[in-house]
Write a protein that holds these residues in place. Structure first.
Motif, short mmCIF file in Angstrom:
data_model
loop_
_atom_site.label_atom_id
_atom_site.label_comp_id
_atom_site.label_asym_id
_atom_site.label_seq_id
_atom_site.Cartn_x
_atom_site.Cartn_y
_atom_site.Cartn_z
N GLY A 167 -53.83 -16.60 -7.45
CA GLY A 167 -54.01 -16.68 -6.00
C GLY A 167 -55.14 -17.60 -5.62
N LEU A 168 -56.24 -17.53 -6.35
CA LEU A 168 -57.38 -18.42 -6.07
C LEU A 168 -57.01 -19.88 -6.31
N ILE A 169 -56.23 -20.11 -7.37
CA ILE A 169 -55.84 -21.49 -7.68
C ILE A 169 -54.99 -22.07 -6.56
N ILE A 170 -54.02 -21.30 -6.07
CA ILE A 170 -53.15 -21.79 -5.00
C ILE A 170 -53.97 -22.16 -3.78
N GLN A 171 -54.92 -21.30 -3.41
CA GLN A 171 -55.76 -21.60 -2.26
C GLN A 171 -56.59 -22.86 -2.48
N HIS A 172 -57.11 -23.00 -3.71
CA HIS A 172 -57.94 -24.16 -4.02
C HIS A 172 -57.12 -25.43 -4.02
N VAL A 173 -55.89 -25.36 -4.54
CA VAL A 173 -55.01 -26.53 -4.56
C VAL A 173 -54.65 -26.95 -3.14
N CYS A 174 -54.37 -25.98 -2.28
CA CYS A 174 -54.00 -26.28 -0.90
C CYS A 174 -55.17 -26.78 -0.07
N ASP A 175 -56.36 -26.26 -0.37
CA ASP A 175 -57.55 -26.63 0.42
C ASP A 175 -58.76 -26.64 -0.50
N PRO A 176 -58.94 -27.71 -1.27
CA PRO A 176 -60.04 -27.77 -2.23
C PRO A 176 -61.40 -27.62 -1.55
N ASP A 177 -62.12 -26.61 -1.94
CA ASP A 177 -63.47 -26.36 -1.43
C ASP A 177 -64.24 -25.70 -2.56
N ASP A 178 -65.02 -26.48 -3.27
CA ASP A 178 -65.66 -25.98 -4.48
C ASP A 178 -66.59 -24.81 -4.21
N ALA A 179 -67.35 -24.89 -3.13
CA ALA A 179 -68.31 -23.82 -2.83
C ALA A 179 -67.57 -22.52 -2.53
N ARG A 180 -66.57 -22.59 -1.66
CA ARG A 180 -65.82 -21.38 -1.32
C ARG A 180 -65.09 -20.82 -2.53
N SER A 181 -64.46 -21.70 -3.30
CA SER A 181 -63.72 -21.24 -4.47
C SER A 181 -64.64 -20.60 -5.50
N GLY A 182 -65.85 -21.16 -5.64
CA GLY A 182 -66.81 -20.57 -6.57
C GLY A 182 -67.23 -19.17 -6.15
N GLU A 183 -67.47 -19.00 -4.86
CA GLU A 183 -67.83 -17.67 -4.35
C GLU A 183 -66.68 -16.68 -4.54
N ASP A 184 -65.47 -17.13 -4.25
CA ASP A 184 -64.30 -16.26 -4.38
C ASP A 184 -64.03 -15.93 -5.84
N LEU A 185 -64.26 -16.88 -6.73
CA LEU A 185 -64.08 -16.62 -8.15
C LEU A 185 -65.07 -15.56 -8.62
N ASP A 186 -66.32 -15.68 -8.22
CA ASP A 186 -67.32 -14.68 -8.60
C ASP A 186 -66.94 -13.29 -8.09
N ALA A 187 -66.43 -13.22 -6.85
CA ALA A 187 -66.03 -11.92 -6.29
C ALA A 187 -64.84 -11.35 -7.05
N THR A 188 -63.90 -12.21 -7.42
CA THR A 188 -62.72 -11.75 -8.17
C THR A 188 -63.12 -11.25 -9.55
N ILE A 189 -64.03 -11.96 -10.19
CA ILE A 189 -64.51 -11.52 -11.51
C ILE A 189 -65.17 -10.15 -11.40
N SER A 190 -65.98 -9.95 -10.36
CA SER A 190 -66.63 -8.65 -10.17
C SER A 190 -65.61 -7.54 -9.97
N MET A 191 -64.55 -7.81 -9.21
CA MET A 191 -63.50 -6.81 -9.00
C MET A 191 -62.76 -6.50 -10.30
N LEU A 192 -62.52 -7.52 -11.11
CA LEU A 192 -61.82 -7.31 -12.38
C LEU A 192 -62.68 -6.49 -13.35
N ILE A 193 -63.97 -6.76 -13.36
CA ILE A 193 -64.88 -5.99 -14.22
C ILE A 193 -64.92 -4.54 -13.76
N ALA A 194 -64.93 -4.32 -12.44
CA ALA A 194 -64.92 -2.95 -11.91
C ALA A 194 -63.61 -2.26 -12.30
N LEU A 195 -62.50 -2.96 -12.22
CA LEU A 195 -61.21 -2.38 -12.61
C LEU A 195 -61.22 -2.00 -14.08
N ALA A 196 -61.81 -2.86 -14.91
CA ALA A 196 -61.82 -2.59 -16.35
C ALA A 196 -62.63 -1.34 -16.69
#
Length: 204
Positions: A167-196
Protein backbone atom coordinates in the motif's frame (compact mmCIF):
# COMPACT_ATOMS: atom_id res chain seq x y z
CA UNK A 1 27.44 -15.78 -32.69
CA UNK A 2 29.75 -17.07 -29.90
CA UNK A 3 28.48 -19.88 -27.70
CA UNK A 4 26.92 -18.76 -24.43
CA UNK A 5 25.96 -21.20 -21.67
CA UNK A 6 22.22 -21.71 -21.35
CA UNK A 7 22.04 -20.33 -17.79
CA UNK A 8 24.00 -17.22 -18.78
CA UNK A 9 21.89 -16.69 -21.90
CA UNK A 10 18.69 -17.08 -19.89
CA UNK A 11 19.78 -14.42 -17.41
CA UNK A 12 20.79 -12.09 -20.24
CA UNK A 13 17.33 -12.42 -21.77
CA UNK A 14 15.60 -11.86 -18.43
CA UNK A 15 17.66 -8.71 -17.89
CA UNK A 16 16.75 -7.52 -21.38
CA UNK A 17 13.09 -8.26 -20.70
CA UNK A 18 13.20 -6.24 -17.50
CA UNK A 19 14.64 -3.32 -19.42
CA UNK A 20 12.00 -3.55 -22.14
CA UNK A 21 9.15 -4.02 -19.67
CA UNK A 22 10.27 -1.07 -17.58
CA UNK A 23 10.43 1.16 -20.64
CA UNK A 24 7.51 -0.09 -22.76
CA UNK A 25 5.18 -1.93 -20.37
CA UNK A 26 3.81 -5.45 -20.66
CA UNK A 27 1.53 -4.75 -23.61
CA UNK A 28 4.32 -3.10 -25.56
CA UNK A 29 6.88 -5.85 -24.95
CA UNK A 30 7.07 -8.85 -27.29
CA UNK A 31 9.55 -11.70 -27.64
CA UNK A 32 10.87 -9.95 -30.74
CA UNK A 33 11.38 -6.72 -28.80
CA UNK A 34 13.25 -8.52 -26.03
CA UNK A 35 15.43 -10.33 -28.57
CA UNK A 36 16.32 -6.96 -30.10
CA UNK A 37 17.03 -5.54 -26.65
CA UNK A 38 19.38 -8.46 -25.92
CA UNK A 39 20.98 -8.36 -29.37
CA UNK A 40 20.13 -11.98 -30.21
CA UNK A 41 18.13 -13.59 -33.06
CA UNK A 42 14.44 -14.15 -32.42
CA UNK A 43 15.02 -17.89 -32.82
CA UNK A 44 17.43 -17.86 -29.88
CA UNK A 45 14.87 -15.96 -27.81
CA UNK A 46 12.13 -18.47 -28.66
CA UNK A 47 14.40 -21.43 -27.92
CA UNK A 48 14.97 -20.22 -24.36
CA UNK A 49 11.47 -18.78 -23.85
CA UNK A 50 8.93 -20.32 -26.26
CA UNK A 51 6.15 -18.03 -25.00
CA UNK A 52 5.70 -14.57 -23.52
CA UNK A 53 4.07 -16.12 -20.46
CA UNK A 54 7.19 -18.18 -19.68
CA UNK A 55 9.32 -15.07 -20.07
CA UNK A 56 7.09 -13.05 -17.75
CA UNK A 57 7.23 -15.77 -15.12
CA UNK A 58 11.02 -15.72 -15.33
CA UNK A 59 10.98 -11.93 -14.88
CA UNK A 60 8.72 -12.24 -11.83
CA UNK A 61 11.03 -14.91 -10.41
CA UNK A 62 14.01 -12.64 -10.98
CA UNK A 63 12.37 -9.69 -9.24
CA UNK A 64 11.30 -11.88 -6.31
CA UNK A 65 14.84 -13.24 -6.01
CA UNK A 66 16.19 -9.68 -5.97
CA UNK A 67 13.83 -8.79 -3.12
CA UNK A 68 14.83 -11.94 -1.24
CA UNK A 69 18.51 -11.10 -1.62
CA UNK A 70 17.98 -7.59 -0.27
CA UNK A 71 16.00 -8.82 2.73
CA UNK A 72 18.36 -11.65 3.55
CA UNK A 73 21.40 -9.46 3.07
CA UNK A 74 20.29 -6.53 5.21
CA UNK A 75 17.78 -7.77 7.80
CA UNK A 76 20.52 -8.66 10.35
CA UNK A 77 18.71 -11.81 11.44
CA UNK A 78 20.98 -12.42 14.41
CA UNK A 79 19.60 -9.40 16.30
CA UNK A 80 16.01 -10.54 16.81
CA UNK A 81 12.65 -10.12 15.12
CA UNK A 82 12.00 -6.46 15.92
CA UNK A 83 15.37 -5.41 14.58
CA UNK A 84 14.95 -7.61 11.49
CA UNK A 85 11.59 -6.03 10.66
CA UNK A 86 12.88 -2.51 11.15
CA UNK A 87 16.19 -2.97 9.36
CA UNK A 88 14.88 -5.26 6.61
CA UNK A 89 11.98 -3.05 5.56
CA UNK A 90 14.01 0.15 5.77
CA UNK A 91 16.70 -1.38 3.55
CA UNK A 92 14.11 -2.77 1.16
CA UNK A 93 12.58 0.67 0.75
CA UNK A 94 15.86 2.47 0.22
CA UNK A 95 17.21 -0.09 -2.26
CA UNK A 96 14.13 -1.15 -4.22
CA UNK A 97 11.51 1.60 -3.88
CA UNK A 98 12.83 5.10 -3.20
CA UNK A 99 14.72 5.55 -6.47
CA UNK A 100 13.25 2.68 -8.49
CA UNK A 101 9.74 3.84 -9.28
CA UNK A 102 9.75 2.13 -12.69
CA UNK A 103 10.62 -1.23 -11.13
CA UNK A 104 7.56 -1.00 -8.89
CA UNK A 105 5.30 0.04 -11.77
CA UNK A 106 6.56 -2.95 -13.76
CA UNK A 107 5.79 -5.31 -10.87
CA UNK A 108 2.22 -4.08 -10.55
CA UNK A 109 1.73 -4.23 -14.29
CA UNK A 110 2.94 -7.84 -14.36
CA UNK A 111 0.48 -8.71 -11.61
CA UNK A 112 -2.42 -7.03 -13.44
CA UNK A 113 -1.43 -8.68 -16.72
CA UNK A 114 -1.45 -12.11 -15.12
CA UNK A 115 -4.83 -11.52 -13.47
CA UNK A 116 -6.36 -10.36 -16.76
CA UNK A 117 -4.90 -13.12 -18.95
CA UNK A 118 -6.97 -16.34 -18.96
CA UNK A 119 -4.89 -19.24 -17.72
CA UNK A 120 -2.19 -17.02 -16.21
CA UNK A 121 -3.95 -16.01 -13.00
CA UNK A 122 -1.74 -18.42 -11.07
CA UNK A 123 1.28 -16.22 -11.79
CA UNK A 124 -0.16 -13.37 -9.72
CA UNK A 125 -1.05 -15.74 -6.90
CA UNK A 126 2.40 -17.33 -7.00
CA UNK A 127 4.06 -13.89 -7.02
CA UNK A 128 2.39 -12.79 -3.78
CA UNK A 129 2.77 -16.18 -2.14
CA UNK A 130 6.49 -15.90 -2.77
CA UNK A 131 6.67 -12.35 -1.41
CA UNK A 132 4.83 -13.31 1.77
CA UNK A 133 6.78 -16.56 2.09
CA UNK A 134 10.13 -14.79 1.86
CA UNK A 135 9.16 -12.32 4.58
CA UNK A 136 7.74 -15.06 6.81
CA UNK A 137 10.95 -17.06 6.42
CA UNK A 138 13.33 -14.32 7.50
CA UNK A 139 11.02 -13.21 10.33
CA UNK A 140 10.93 -16.75 11.69
CA UNK A 141 14.68 -17.13 11.34
CA UNK A 142 15.29 -13.86 13.18
CA UNK A 143 12.97 -14.90 16.01
CA UNK A 144 14.53 -18.37 16.27
CA UNK A 145 18.03 -16.93 16.34
CA UNK A 146 17.13 -14.69 19.29
CA UNK A 147 14.97 -17.22 21.16
CA UNK A 148 11.80 -15.20 20.58
CA UNK A 149 8.15 -15.91 19.89
CA UNK A 150 5.66 -14.02 17.73
CA UNK A 151 2.05 -13.26 18.74
CA UNK A 152 0.75 -14.25 15.29
CA UNK A 153 1.85 -16.99 12.92
CA UNK A 154 4.83 -16.12 10.78
CA UNK A 155 2.75 -16.88 7.69
CA UNK A 156 0.20 -14.26 8.73
CA UNK A 157 2.92 -11.79 9.68
CA UNK A 158 4.47 -12.21 6.24
CA UNK A 159 1.17 -11.56 4.48
CA UNK A 160 0.44 -8.44 6.54
CA UNK A 161 3.95 -7.06 6.05
CA UNK A 162 3.52 -7.44 2.28
CA UNK A 163 0.05 -5.87 2.39
CA UNK A 164 1.24 -2.86 4.39
CA UNK A 165 4.35 -2.19 2.31
CA UNK A 166 2.43 -2.76 -0.92
CA UNK A 167 0.00 0.00 0.00
CA UNK A 168 2.80 2.42 0.80
CA UNK A 169 4.52 1.64 -2.48
CA UNK A 170 1.38 2.35 -4.52
CA UNK A 171 0.94 5.70 -2.80
CA UNK A 172 4.60 6.56 -3.34
CA UNK A 173 4.47 5.56 -7.00
CA UNK A 174 1.36 7.67 -7.58
CA UNK A 175 2.66 10.67 -5.64
CA UNK A 176 6.39 10.46 -4.84
CA UNK A 177 7.09 12.30 -1.61
CA UNK A 178 10.17 11.01 0.18
CA UNK A 179 9.50 12.78 3.47
CA UNK A 180 5.89 11.62 3.72
CA UNK A 181 6.72 8.10 2.60
CA UNK A 182 9.52 7.88 5.15
CA UNK A 183 7.20 8.92 7.97
CA UNK A 184 4.52 6.47 6.81
CA UNK A 185 7.07 3.67 6.52
CA UNK A 186 8.24 4.27 10.10
CA UNK A 187 4.62 4.21 11.32
CA UNK A 188 3.92 0.99 9.41
CA UNK A 189 7.01 -0.66 10.84
CA UNK A 190 5.91 0.31 14.36
CA UNK A 191 2.46 -1.21 13.75
CA UNK A 192 4.00 -4.42 12.42
CA UNK A 193 6.28 -4.71 15.43
CA UNK A 194 3.28 -4.18 17.72
CA UNK A 195 1.37 -6.89 15.83
CA UNK A 196 4.29 -9.29 16.19
CA UNK A 197 4.24 -8.84 19.97
CA UNK A 198 7.79 -10.11 20.25
CA UNK A 199 8.59 -11.97 23.49
CA UNK A 200 11.44 -14.10 24.70
CA UNK A 201 10.62 -17.81 24.68
CA UNK A 202 9.20 -18.85 28.03
CA UNK A 203 7.89 -15.42 29.08
CA UNK A 204 4.19 -14.68 29.56
Amino acid sequence: MPYVEAAVRRQQLVAAARGALTRDGVAGTSLRAVAAEAGVPLGTMQYVFPSKELLLRAVIEDVVDEIADVLKGTAELEKGLEHAIRQGLSSFWSQLVADRRNLQIMQYELTTYALRTPGQEHLARWQYERYAGIVAEWCEQAADNAGETCAVSFAQLGRIVVAGIDGLIIQHVCDPDDARSGEDLDATISMLIALAGVRAVGTG
